[in-house]
Design a protein around this motif. Sequence first.
Motif, PDB file in Angstrom:
ATOM      1  N   ILE A 164      10.287   6.391  -2.592  1.00  0.00           N
ATOM      2  CA  ILE A 164      10.791   7.774  -2.597  1.00  0.00           C
ATOM      3  C   ILE A 164      11.730   8.024  -1.421  1.00  0.00           C
ATOM      4  CG2 ILE A 164      10.094  10.213  -2.388  1.00  0.00           C
ATOM      5  CD1 ILE A 164       7.481   9.356  -3.836  1.00  0.00           C
ATOM      6  N   LYS A 165      11.305   7.531  -0.246  1.00  0.00           N
ATOM      7  CA  LYS A 165      12.116   7.833   0.951  1.00  0.00           C
ATOM      8  C   LYS A 165      13.168   6.785   1.244  1.00  0.00           C
ATOM      9  CE  LYS A 165       8.939  10.846   3.347  1.00  0.00           C
ATOM     10  NZ  LYS A 165       8.258  11.174   4.569  1.00  0.00           N
ATOM     11  N   GLU A 166      13.197   5.741   0.424  1.00  0.00           N
ATOM     12  CA  GLU A 166      14.132   4.615   0.595  1.00  0.00           C
ATOM     13  C   GLU A 166      13.981   3.985   1.980  1.00  0.00           C
ATOM     14  OE1 GLU A 166      17.980   6.121  -0.217  1.00  0.00           O
ATOM     15  OE2 GLU A 166      17.535   6.488  -2.324  1.00  0.00           O
ATOM     16  N   LEU A 218       6.316   6.860   8.377  1.00  0.00           N
ATOM     17  CA  LEU A 218       6.848   7.341   7.092  1.00  0.00           C
ATOM     18  C   LEU A 218       6.727   8.863   7.005  1.00  0.00           C
ATOM     19  CD1 LEU A 218       5.345   4.604   4.720  1.00  0.00           C
ATOM     20  CD2 LEU A 218       7.783   4.982   5.194  1.00  0.00           C
ATOM     21  N   LYS A 219       5.544   9.335   7.471  1.00  0.00           N
ATOM     22  CA  LYS A 219       5.252  10.759   7.350  1.00  0.00           C
ATOM     23  C   LYS A 219       6.191  11.612   8.203  1.00  0.00           C
ATOM     24  CE  LYS A 219       0.846  11.411   8.048  1.00  0.00           C
ATOM     25  NZ  LYS A 219      -0.393  11.919   8.664  1.00  0.00           N
ATOM     26  N   LEU A 231      -5.077  -0.284  12.429  1.00  0.00           N
ATOM     27  CA  LEU A 231      -4.186   0.163  13.497  1.00  0.00           C
ATOM     28  C   LEU A 231      -2.739   0.303  12.988  1.00  0.00           C
ATOM     29  CD1 LEU A 231      -4.663  -1.716  16.865  1.00  0.00           C
ATOM     30  CD2 LEU A 231      -2.575  -0.560  16.342  1.00  0.00           C
ATOM     31  N   LEU A 232      -2.275  -0.775  12.362  1.00  0.00           N
ATOM     32  CA  LEU A 232      -0.891  -0.796  11.887  1.00  0.00           C
ATOM     33  C   LEU A 232      -0.694   0.198  10.740  1.00  0.00           C
ATOM     34  CD1 LEU A 232       1.628  -2.313  12.640  1.00  0.00           C
ATOM     35  CD2 LEU A 232       1.118  -4.004  10.887  1.00  0.00           C
ATOM     36  N   GLN A 233      -1.706   0.302   9.903  1.00  0.00           N
ATOM     37  CA  GLN A 233      -1.622   1.222   8.761  1.00  0.00           C
ATOM     38  C   GLN A 233      -1.380   2.655   9.236  1.00  0.00           C
ATOM     39  OE1 GLN A 233      -5.043   1.106   6.236  1.00  0.00           O
ATOM     40  NE2 GLN A 233      -4.415   2.943   5.137  1.00  0.00           N
ATOM     41  N   THR A 239       0.830  -1.205   0.000  1.00  0.00           N
ATOM     42  CA  THR A 239       0.000   0.000   0.000  1.00  0.00           C
ATOM     43  C   THR A 239       0.871   1.264   0.000  1.00  0.00           C
ATOM     44  OG1 THR A 239      -1.505  -1.245   1.400  1.00  0.00           O
ATOM     45  CG2 THR A 239      -1.945   1.100   1.210  1.00  0.00           C
ATOM     46  N   PHE A 240       1.946   1.223   0.787  1.00  0.00           N
ATOM     47  CA  PHE A 240       2.773   2.431   0.913  1.00  0.00           C
ATOM     48  C   PHE A 240       3.992   2.418  -0.016  1.00  0.00           C
ATOM     49  CE2 PHE A 240       0.695   2.410   5.146  1.00  0.00           C
ATOM     50  CZ  PHE A 240       0.179   3.692   5.125  1.00  0.00           C
ATOM     51  N   GLN A 241       3.954   1.570  -1.068  1.00  0.00           N
ATOM     52  CA  GLN A 241       5.197   1.362  -1.833  1.00  0.00           C
ATOM     53  C   GLN A 241       5.766   2.645  -2.448  1.00  0.00           C
ATOM     54  OE1 GLN A 241       4.892  -1.358  -5.059  1.00  0.00           O
ATOM     55  NE2 GLN A 241       2.774  -0.832  -5.509  1.00  0.00           N
ATOM     56  N   ASN A 242       4.898   3.558  -2.889  1.00  0.00           N
ATOM     57  CA  ASN A 242       5.381   4.809  -3.478  1.00  0.00           C
ATOM     58  C   ASN A 242       6.266   5.575  -2.508  1.00  0.00           C
ATOM     59  OD1 ASN A 242       4.625   4.869  -6.033  1.00  0.00           O
ATOM     60  ND2 ASN A 242       2.697   6.010  -5.726  1.00  0.00           N
TER      61      ASN A 242
END
Length: 450
Positions: free
Chosen positions: A321-323, A353-354, A344-346, A314-317
Amino acid sequence: MWNRYLLFIKNICLATEQNADPLDHWRDRLFVSGIAFLLPFCLIGLIPGLIMSYINQFIPLFIFDSIAFIVSVIVALVPRIPLVIRKWAIFMVFYGIGVVLIFFIGNYGPGLMYLLAVSILMILFLPNNQAYISFYFNLATCIIFSLLIHFKLISNLPKLPNLDLVHWITVSSNLIFLSAMFSFLIPKLFSRLENSLREQVTLQEQLKKGNVKLEQSLEEVESKNKELEHFTYVISHDLQEPLRMISGFLELLKIKYYGKLDDKANTYISYAVDGANRMRLLILDLSEYSRINKITDDPVLLNPKKILDELQITFQNEILIKEAEFTSENLKPFYGYPSFFSVLLQNLIANALKYSDPNRPPRIHFSMTEREKDYLFQLTDNGVGIEDEYFEKIFILFQRLHHKNAGRGTGMGLAIVKKITDMLGGEIWVSSEVGKGSVFTFTLPIYLEE
Ligand code: ADP
């Protein structure tokens, strides 16, 4: 057997009695236990007297014994007689025994004991303010008999030896002294007992009132919560449609009039699109939040490793980008609620990441530990970190910290996470160091396989 008999007597005697005063209530119960105990014993005492007086043709004793026998049985076994009458009947039987022993048999000692017993019984079983009756009662008895003896009205009783006034006053003064002493002393003792009983009753009443209030408040809170949840659901649901229209038309405006408007107009339009997008996110999060209400299904076997892998897709982009790099430890299947666990985990991963540090690629580690009663999960990141003072605040709805370079958010992610852990019976907390990273720890109960 004895207990059944006791209950039987209590049911007969206390059926109509409801004494609100705690001490009087206690006196009534004591009295009933007393007569239940007395009944078999007084019958044992009276029956030989009845037989002997019948054989010897001693009529006064026979009459009295018969009356005492009948009264004792009636007092204990006949229903619907007020308790106060039962009490006075027993006093009179004891009084009668004293009088018979003194004046018909000539036994001063045991006779006076019975008259004194009347005092003690009255003090025990009548309310405090009637305690002195027994003293006046005995005083009157002694005076009346002094008069009877003085006017030679009972001098011809055959069984009474040495019946002169001086003799009688010497004997009866002891009775008056003792009954006066008991009449003053015992009520004093009782008043202490009464105070502590009253205090106890007041405390119980306060406790009851407190409980009722607590229950009412709980009910109110529950219904308010339901109302609020319904309201949030309706609002988030109904607002989506007009908002979609606003965003759509703004986009159209942007496309159709691109280049035809001046710079200011273009900036205004992009602000408006931006605002509409943020609002859409807010509404989506709000409806997500309102949907977390209660658990309806049974727990199923869920695989946390699999959920973590799916979320990485889901968060692959952002990961690319952030490696960002993910590691995990000890993730084992367990019984739980996959959809809640995933949400919860999402949210935690999205934040990791944010709120990553722009100077280093994100390193995110997810671990699981089985404890005695629950599972403990930890999501560790090397992001910007959080100051101590915000450790609790960040879990409140709409609470955001304004990190530089932080991505956009609604301030609802951690509120959703907290609502889920609370609902599942777990806990969540954070520990963090600014500039180094944060550890979000949550627990979930262990459900046993059905
Ligand atoms: P949002 O991310 O939409 O602002 P959240 O409820 O998810 O709302 O988070 C609340 C605040 O907690 C965020 O604004 C952020 O400042 C802080 N926060 C959450 N997760 C992290 C994290 N992993 N590292 C640093 N700060 C975080």
